[in-house]
Design an enzyme around this catalytic site. Structure first.
Site, PDB file in Angstrom:
ATOM      1  N   HIS A 242       0.843  -1.193   0.000  1.00 45.33           N
ATOM      2  CA  HIS A 242       0.000   0.000   0.000  1.00 45.33           C
ATOM      3  C   HIS A 242       0.877   1.242   0.000  1.00 45.33           C
ATOM      4  O   HIS A 242       1.973   1.239   0.541  1.00 45.33           O
ATOM      5  CB  HIS A 242      -0.938  -0.011   1.208  1.00 45.33           C
ATOM      6  CG  HIS A 242      -2.068  -0.961   1.026  1.00 45.33           C
ATOM      7  ND1 HIS A 242      -3.156  -0.657   0.248  1.00 45.33           N
ATOM      8  CD2 HIS A 242      -2.270  -2.211   1.477  1.00 45.33           C
ATOM      9  CE1 HIS A 242      -3.985  -1.689   0.254  1.00 45.33           C
ATOM     10  NE2 HIS A 242      -3.466  -2.643   0.986  1.00 45.33           N
TER      11      HIS A 242
ATOM     12  N   LYS B 161     -13.976   3.677   7.276  1.00 46.70           N
ATOM     13  CA  LYS B 161     -14.306   4.849   6.445  1.00 46.70           C
ATOM     14  C   LYS B 161     -15.821   4.944   6.237  1.00 46.70           C
ATOM     15  O   LYS B 161     -16.392   6.031   6.189  1.00 46.70           O
ATOM     16  CB  LYS B 161     -13.593   4.723   5.092  1.00 46.70           C
ATOM     17  CG  LYS B 161     -13.902   5.857   4.117  1.00 46.70           C
ATOM     18  CD  LYS B 161     -12.945   5.873   2.944  1.00 46.70           C
ATOM     19  CE  LYS B 161     -13.196   4.772   1.954  1.00 46.70           C
ATOM     20  NZ  LYS B 161     -14.307   5.081   1.021  1.00 46.70           N
TER      21      LYS B 161
END
Length: 930
Positions: free
Chosen positions: A145, A588
């Site tokens: 990532h 999120k």
């Protein structure tokens, strides 16, 4: 060494490194850079002690008066300081552990010593302990990532500083030697100053693969055998040398680097193929180094010892290979049997390596010599040598390098890591729909409901020839989707049957999403019905990411387990189902409380469901580095898992900056692996004794808290006017998107500025950079306040939950760390960047109000007077960084103003370099990015 003197030693190292950095800046930076660095540091330190608007304005005026190049150098100085502090802390933590071991004292919580003594004291028998060990699998998965800011070159520099500084502590040096060591550190800092820490180009996926391989070559190949050795010693100390407990090899590693294609258009089928071969190449190179050392070491003469019959038989059986394939004289090593065997081992490994490199170069050479067919044949040879040494009383020669190599071969095979592949569910649905549509008289798959899809897929999987496929007529996307499975089949045959781990399906919403992948695997010959019945050489892990998906996990998995075709294929592959849980997207989506609790409930549901169907289930935790993405200390995180869900196995992602913090130095890698493994063993006691029942009252309270937390989070992120504009304006997201950190784009869809389009990593990264850390705590204060009201009994209940329930304690401990890293006075400076100031100030006020509320409520529940009172070392570590983080954040605010206000492209570019450097530096200072 006591805690006070440890802290003094650490501070002395930090001061030494800072002084040496000052010398380098004085000699090698632009004029006045050192003066600017010191004045900004001292000025913002003064502001921390007492806020003063006049002092703040003067400091900001000084920052705004600096040109781009000077600002870049100031930022670089701060960044190097953070790297030096990290190195000093890592070194001193390691030395403190070694001092504790040397003193023969009880070791730290999370050590193997503490774990083994606890099991013995609790009356766990050697037989039960052995049984638990036999079930263990510890599987960290390295991912690429875009959150790792350090280049490999920089990691190597800091490693050299670590080793020289260790000499300063560990050896008695005369004045001349001391001067040499100090000069050595100064030289490395000088090299760091002359090395660009920001990548000039965006890394390719192959660069990311090499970055991941660095940790195996430089650290883990040393650390893994030592971890096993430490565990053996701890068990022997606790249970005695005659307990009969044997430690099996249970550590494995996974990777997503080169296999994770979800939203990353640069991961092609050929990328995956290259990644698998690169893994194979490195592991063979590392084995060859160690075999060469053993060949030189095991010089036993047959006239002075009597090797075991099985070993001698193997030498006889290999005689043709020795003469014909290797072209060796029968006389070579004729009286040194182990050298002869190891020379053959070396030749075979070299043959494997040669074949691999030829294929990596795109060539095919059929006349290459034969090597090993598979890793187990290599292990057999090593076992023969080991057992033979035992046979003639040289067991002490079998420990050390030989035993270490056996542990490595058992851990890494010829594959190094299990490469997981990941793709988003809609890609498979589109491919399967196209395949059905191309068949004459085939049903219209897209029009089917879920039940009809499952029936059609099961029928196609069982059919001997489900589709007539002309590849040239398919769309490019479907061709590529099919090629991924073909690469899996090819690499399994060429490199290792263990080359791949799971095929992960992101955004799994239905059981048909899993069966679609099984059909695509069937077309590549990885699964299906053969003459001997069902076979399956692929394991599929559905990934449940959003709050809705987590709520639906039981329905989806239940349907799969009940499907006769899937159940037969699962049984053929070993009857183990892996289920991946997404921490980032659920956080999120619904906020930290709802995410954390829905994940907890989902684990309980899916494990119970698997048990009911007689299926073994392993949970795969998609954790990030930050708390907002499921991060936090590994030991505590494992112990905080729901009761009776960790059945000896744990798999979790290690993302971005976590890799360098945990695995760059073998000393730290050993410690981190130990903490995780001891946590796994403790959490797996349910395998050998009945686990304690869940407290239903605690579960009920968490239900209520999660509901309130989600309400508060969604009210802010979904219902507040201008909230996403605030996020884009008041964080450096535009800079993050341009930073050459990783190969993956920051958005799923470029022009889409919606919450759904923003990837979880830049979402968390942006909030962290602006010192709001909002995803890790927002809604917790509101939830606790609403639940407890003015009821003192409810507060007392929450306090008991904090003391008694590892899950709740870990949740609030991680919250404290995130609150400590947040700085509302700095967040306010970022809020001034918004175009719509009225709207921004309203949103900032909501965030600040919830921050204060969360701070108050968490401290009340934890019974603390100050944040992180229970973890003073971590508290001091974070405080140490604030001295330089405060000026860096204000520099970044100034840079964002300039970068965004410049209309001329050339002038904008001038400010981009220091802006990107500021993002790197703040990430290093916070020890978190995404």
């Amino acid at each position: 060494m006591n805690a006070v003197s440890q802290d003094q030693t650490l501070e002395r190292d930090v001061q030494l490194f800072t002084a040496l950095l000052g010398e380098v800046l004085r000699e090698h930076s632009r004029k006045r850079v050192l003066v600017i660095v010191e004045r900004l540091r001292d000025g913002f330190m003064q502001l921390r002690e007492q806020d003063d608007e006049e002092v703040r304005d003067k400091l900001m005026k000084r920052i705004r008066g600096l040109d781009a190049q000077t600002l870049s150098e100031v930022i670089r100085a701060f960044n190097i300081y953070f790297g030096l502090v990290n190195t000093a802390e890592e070194l001193n933590a390691y030395l403190a552990r070694m001092d504790l071991i040397s003193a023969g004292e009880r070791l730290w919580v999370g050590s193997f010593d503490q774990m083994a003594r606890q099991f013995k004291a609790d009356g766990v028998s050697p037989e039960h302990f052995q049984s638990l060990l036999e079930h263990l699998v510890y599987l960290p998965v390295f991912t690429a990532h875009p959150t790792e800011a350090k280049r490999r070159t920089i990691l190597e520099n800091f490693r050299r500083i670590f080793l020289v500084a260790q000499d300063l502590h560990r050896r008695k040096l005369n004045d001349e030697e001391l001067e040499d060591r100090l000069q050595g550190i100064l030289t490395q800092i000088q090299i760091l100053w002359k090395t660009d820490e920001v990548r000039v180009h965006k890394p390719q996926v192959t660069d990311e693969v090499r970055q991941g391989l660095y940790f195996f070559r430089e650290s883990l190949f040393d650390a893994v055998p030592q971890v096993y050795c430490f565990l053996e010693k701890a068990v022997r100390r606790a249970y005695g040398p005659d307990s009969g407990i044997k430690i099996p090899s249970f550590i494995q590693f996974g990777s997503w680097i080169g296999g994770d294609r979800d939203g990353n258009p640069f991961v092609k089928p050929e990328t995956t193929e290259l990644a698998v071969r690169m893994h194979g190449e490195l592991v063979l190179e590392l084995y060859l180094e160690r075999v060469g050392k053993l060949l030189r070491m095991l010089s036993h003469a047959s006239s002075l010892c009597q090797p075991a019959p099985a070993f001698l038989d193997s030498l006889d059986a290999d005689e043709d290979y020795w003469v014909e394939t290797m072209g060796q004289s029968l006389r070579r090593y004729v009286h040194e049997p182990y050298r002869r065997k190891l020379a053959m081992v070396e030749f075979r490994l070299n043959a494997n390596l040669q074949r691999l490199r030829v294929r990596m170069a795109g060539r095919y050479e059929p006349d290459l010599p034969d090597g090993y067919d598979q890793a187990r044949d290599f292990l057999t040879d090593l076992h023969l040598v080991r057992d033979s040494l035992h046979h003639h009383g040289d067991a002490n020669a079998a420990v050390g390098p030989l035993n270490d190599l056996i542990r490595l071969a058992e851990t890494f095979g010829f594959h190094l890591v299990h490469l997981d592949l990941r793709q988003e569910s809609t890609r498979h649905t589109r491919a399967v729909s196209e395949l059905f549509a191309r068949q004459a008289g085939a049903p219209f798959y897209q029009a089917f409901d879920e039940e009809q899809r499952l029936l059609a897929l099961a029928e196609a999987i069982a059919h001997p020839h489900p589709f007539v496929i002309e590849k040239g007529t398919l769309t490019a996307e479907t061709r590529e989707t099919l090629e991924v499975f073909e690469v899996m089949a090819r690499m399994r045959a060429e490199v290792s049957e263990h080359a791949f781990g799971q095929y992960v399906i992101s955004m799994t919403h239905a059981a048909s999403h899993v069966m679609e992948v099984m059909l695509l695997a069937r077309l590549a010959g990885l699964a299906g019905m053969g003459r001997q019945g069902w076979f399956c050489q692929i394991q599929i892990a559905p990934l449940f990411e959003t709050i809705d998906d987590l709520n639906r996990i039981g329905e989806v998995m239940g349907r799969l387990f009940d499907d006769p075709t899937y159940a037969a294929l699962l049984k053929a592959s070993g009857n183990q189902q892996e289920v991946m849980l997404g921490y980032s997207d659920s956080c999120k989506d619904g906020g930290i409380l709802a995410s954390s609790w829905r994940l907890y409930e989902a684990q309980r549901r899916v494990i119970q469901l698997a048990d009911d169907h007689g299926v073994s289930c392993r949970l795969f935790h998609g954790r990030g580095g930050t708390v907002g993405r499921g991060g936090g200390p590994t030991h505590e995180a494992i112990l905080a898992q729901p009761t009776d869900t960790v059945h000896g196995q744990i798999k979790f992602t290690e993302q971005g900056e976590v890799l360098s913090y945990r695995y760059a130095n073998p000393e730290t890698a050993r410690y981190e692996l130990t903490l995780g493994i001891s946590g796994l063993i403790k959490a797996s006691r349910c395998l050998i004794e009945p686990p304690p029942a869940d407290r239903k009252d605690y579960l009920g309270i968490m239900d209520e808290l999660a509901q309130y937390g989600e309400e508060a989070y969604r009210r802010l992120t979904r219902e507040t006017d201008g909230f996403l504009d605030y996020f884009y304006d008041c964080t450096p997201l535009d800079g993050i998107a341009l930073l050459n950190l990783g190969s993956r784009p920051s958005h799923r869809k470029k022009a889409d500025r919606s919450l759904a389009s923003i990837r979880a990593i830049p979402w968390v990264f942006g909030w962290a950079q602006s010192r709001q850390t909002l995803p890790a705590w927002f809604g917790i204060g509101y939830a606790i306040e609403r639940y407890r009201g003015n009821d003192l009994e409810r507060l007392a209940k929450l306090q008991r939950m904090y003391q008694e329930w590892p899950y709740f304690r870990a949740l609030l401990s991680n919250t404290q760390m995130s609150l400590f890293k947040a700085e509302m006075h700095i967040a306010k400076a970022y809020a001034r960047l918004a175009e719509n100031q009225h709207q921004a100030q309203v949103i900032y006020s909501q965030i600040e109000e919830e921050y204060q509320r969360t701070l108050t409520q968490v401290m009340n529940v934890a019974g603390l007077r100050g944040l992180m009172e229970e973890t003073p070392e971590l508290q001091r570590s974070l405080a140490r960084r604030n001295v330089y983080l405060d000026p860096l954040n204000h520099i970044q605010v100034s840079l964002l103003e300039r970068y965004r206000s410049e209309e001329e492209e050339a002038k904008r570019e001038e400010w981009l370099d220091p802006l990107l450097r500021s993002i790197n530096a703040i990430a290093a200072g916070m020890r978190n990015t995404g």
